[in-house]
Design a protein around this motif. Structure first.
Motif, PDB file in Angstrom:
ATOM      1  N   PRO A  61       0.830  -1.211   0.000  1.00  0.00           N
ATOM      2  CA  PRO A  61       0.000   0.000   0.000  1.00  0.00           C
ATOM      3  C   PRO A  61       0.860   1.256   0.000  1.00  0.00           C
ATOM      4  N   GLY A  62       0.443   2.247  -0.745  1.00  0.00           N
ATOM      5  CA  GLY A  62       1.167   3.517  -0.806  1.00  0.00           C
ATOM      6  C   GLY A  62       2.236   3.551  -1.882  1.00  0.00           C
ATOM      7  N   THR A  63       2.442   2.470  -2.604  1.00  0.00           N
ATOM      8  CA  THR A  63       3.440   2.437  -3.662  1.00  0.00           C
ATOM      9  C   THR A  63       2.823   2.985  -4.940  1.00  0.00           C
ATOM     10  N   LEU A  64       3.501   3.918  -5.572  1.00  0.00           N
ATOM     11  CA  LEU A  64       3.014   4.476  -6.830  1.00  0.00           C
ATOM     12  C   LEU A  64       3.547   3.641  -7.982  1.00  0.00           C
ATOM     13  N   THR A  65       2.684   3.290  -8.880  1.00  0.00           N
ATOM     14  CA  THR A  65       3.111   2.540 -10.050  1.00  0.00           C
ATOM     15  C   THR A  65       3.123   3.492 -11.240  1.00  0.00           C
ATOM     16  N   PRO A  66       4.159   3.413 -12.074  1.00  0.00           N
ATOM     17  CA  PRO A  66       4.234   4.328 -13.221  1.00  0.00           C
ATOM     18  C   PRO A  66       3.150   3.993 -14.236  1.00  0.00           C
ATOM     19  N   SER A  67       2.591   5.036 -14.811  1.00  0.00           N
ATOM     20  CA  SER A  67       1.591   4.857 -15.854  1.00  0.00           C
ATOM     21  C   SER A  67       1.733   5.992 -16.847  1.00  0.00           C
ATOM     22  N   SER A  68       1.172   5.803 -18.003  1.00  0.00           N
ATOM     23  CA  SER A  68       1.254   6.856 -19.008  1.00  0.00           C
ATOM     24  C   SER A  68       0.220   7.929 -18.677  1.00  0.00           C
ATOM     25  N   PRO A  69       0.567   9.180 -18.882  1.00  0.00           N
ATOM     26  CA  PRO A  69      -0.394  10.241 -18.572  1.00  0.00           C
ATOM     27  C   PRO A  69      -1.587  10.190 -19.523  1.00  0.00           C
ATOM     28  N   ALA A  70      -2.709  10.610 -19.026  1.00  0.00           N
ATOM     29  CA  ALA A  70      -3.920  10.631 -19.848  1.00  0.00           C
ATOM     30  C   ALA A  70      -3.799  11.714 -20.913  1.00  0.00           C
ATOM     31  N   ASP A  71      -4.430  11.465 -22.034  1.00  0.00           N
ATOM     32  CA  ASP A  71      -4.435  12.469 -23.098  1.00  0.00           C
ATOM     33  C   ASP A  71      -5.198  13.698 -22.615  1.00  0.00           C
ATOM     34  N   PRO A  72      -4.681  14.896 -22.907  1.00  0.00           N
ATOM     35  CA  PRO A  72      -5.402  16.095 -22.476  1.00  0.00           C
ATOM     36  C   PRO A  72      -6.727  16.205 -23.232  1.00  0.00           C
TER      37      PRO A  72
END
Length: 165
Positions: A61-72
């Protein structure tokens, strides 16, 4: 009828009541033992059961997983939200003729229910003020505004520069 301590019926009733309490306590202890025994079936007792484990990705818990940013969002969506907040559109009486927005790159099409060309310079001025607002920060910036009527034809247009095109 009154029961006295020396009557056999009194002792029989007391035995039944105490026996019932003991039976309920025994059932409670057996249930508690079954719960504790079943809890260890999933390892250390702290991991989720099978239903919850399908949603658990394994990271602590509390670990950030990398993800692609959402399209604007496209320019039309940005303008619709900002215009709605600023003017109360679509429930605004003054701007009730505006039916929606579409964007093509940095050009904004404002769809209206107007049939004839009507001076829309105030609308253009307000949209360009919103365009230059650092808080709203439209991305991309509006280059040209085309206001269309009910038939889809352009009835008014505005550009940010005063250049002759």
């Amino acid at each position: 009828m009154m029961l006295r301590i020396h009557d056999a019926e009194f002792w029989r009733m007391c035995t039944l009541v105490v026996g019932a309490f003991l039976a309920v306590a025994l059932l409670g202890l057996i249930s508690l033992a079954l719960v504790f025994a079943n809890q260890d079936n999933y390892g250390d007792g702290w991991t989720p059961g099978p239903l919850v484990a399908t949603f658990y990705d394994g990271d602590p818990p509390g670990t950030l997983t990398p993800s692609s940013p959402a399209d604007p969002p496209d320019l039309a969506d940005q303008v619709a939200v900002a215009w709605g907040v600023a003017t109360g559109w679509p429930n605004s009486e003054k701007w009730g003729h505006i039916m929606g927005y579409t964007s093509v790159g940095d050009d904004l099409l404002v769809h209206t229910n107007l049939t004839d060309p009507v001076d829309q310079s105030e609308l253009c001025q307000l949209l360009f003020e919103m365009n230059n607002d650092d808080v709203i920060a439209l991305d991309p910036q509006i280059d040209q505004i085309l206001i269309t009527g009910t038939d889809g034809q352009v009835i008014w247009s505005c550009v940010t520069t005063a250049e002759v095109q």
